[in-house]
Design a protein around this motif. Structure first.
Motif, short mmCIF file in Angstrom:
data_model
loop_
_atom_site.label_atom_id
_atom_site.label_comp_id
_atom_site.label_asym_id
_atom_site.label_seq_id
_atom_site.Cartn_x
_atom_site.Cartn_y
_atom_site.Cartn_z
N LYS A 53 0.84 -1.20 0.00
CA LYS A 53 0.00 0.00 0.00
C LYS A 53 0.88 1.26 0.00
O LYS A 53 0.62 2.19 -0.76
N HIS A 54 1.92 1.27 0.85
CA HIS A 54 2.83 2.42 0.87
C HIS A 54 3.45 2.65 -0.51
O HIS A 54 3.53 3.78 -0.98
N ALA A 56 2.31 1.82 -3.45
CA ALA A 56 1.31 2.32 -4.39
C ALA A 56 0.96 3.79 -4.13
O ALA A 56 0.78 4.56 -5.08
N GLU A 57 0.89 4.18 -2.86
CA GLU A 57 0.46 5.53 -2.51
C GLU A 57 1.61 6.53 -2.42
O GLU A 57 1.43 7.71 -2.72
N LEU A 58 2.79 6.08 -1.98
CA LEU A 58 3.90 7.00 -1.70
C LEU A 58 5.07 6.86 -2.67
O LEU A 58 5.91 7.76 -2.75
N CYS A 61 8.58 2.09 0.17
CA CYS A 61 8.10 1.18 1.21
C CYS A 61 9.32 0.47 1.81
O CYS A 61 10.45 0.80 1.49
N GLN A 79 9.27 4.21 5.34
CA GLN A 79 7.83 4.29 5.54
C GLN A 79 7.54 5.45 6.50
O GLN A 79 8.43 5.87 7.24
#
Length: 168
Positions: A53-54, A56-58, A61, A79
Motif C-alpha cells: 500500500k505504501h 502504491a500511494e507513496l 516502502c 515508511q
C-alpha cells in the motif's frame, strides 16, 4: 577500509515474502532489538500488505532485499513513522537482515538505494530510530552520513534509543 558493496536488488514485497521474512528473521540475534523473540507469520502478512500500500500511494516502502542469487535476505526501505510517539509525520528508513547475511555490506548497499529512491519520490529528510545498544545499525547510520538528532526512551520497551536524521 573501503570495500566494494555487494549487489542487491530491491522489490516491493509479495504475499510470498511474508513467509520468507518470517523464516529469515527467525533468529534470536535478529530479533534482539525487536522484542527479543520471533514474530508470528500474521505480523509479516500484515507488514508486507502495508508495504504494498505504501509503495502504491507513496512510491516507497520497506522493500524485500534480494542478493545476487535472488535469495530473500531481509528488507530495507522507508515508511511513514507508524507510532504515536517519536518523529510523527516523518519518514523513517529501516532495515532488517537474516543473521547469516550480516557483516557483508548488504544493508549499507540496500539503504543507499533506499535513500536514492526516497529522494526521487520527493522526500526531503529521513530519520532512523535505533536502539542505543544496536551498534551494527548505528554503524550503518554513520555510513549513510546520518547524524544523531536526539535520544529517547521507548515507551514500549523502556530502552534508550537514538533518532538519527539525514537531509536529502
Amino acid at each position: 577500509m573501503n570495500r566494494a558493496l555487494p549487489v542487491v536488488r530491491l522489490r516491493v514485497p509479495t504475499d510470498e515474502d511474508a513467509v520468507l521474512w518470517h523464516r529469515v528473521f527467525d533468529h534470536p540475534d535478529v530479533m534482539e532489538f525487536h522484542g527479543g523473540r520471533s514474530a508470528g507469520l500474521s505480523v509479516y502478512e500484515e507488514l508486507t500488505a502495508r508495504q504494498r500500500k505504501h509503495d502504491a500511494e507513496l512510491g516507497f516502502c520497506l522493500w524485500t532485499v534480494l542478493d545476487a542469487e535472488d535469495r530473500v535476505i531481509g528488507f530495507t526501505g522507508a515508511q511513514p513513522w507508524p507510532l504515536e510517539w517519536g518523529p510523527k509525520d516523518e519518514i523513517e528508513i529501516g532495515w532488517r537482515l537474516g543473521r547469516e547475511h550480516w557483516g557483508r555490506g548488504y544493508v549499507t548497499a540496500a539503504a543507499r538505494m533506499t535513500l536514492e529512491r526516497v529522494r526521487a519520490a520527493g522526500v526531503s529528510s529521513v530519520v532512523a530510530m535505533v536502539n542505543a545498544r544496536n551498534e551494527r545499525s548505528i554503524a550503518v547510520t554513520r555510513r549513510l552520513g546520518m547524524r544523531l538528532a536526539e535520544t529517547f526512551v521507548s515507551p514500549r520497551s523502556e530502552q534508550k534509543g537514538h533518532c538519527y536524521r539525514l537531509e536529502l
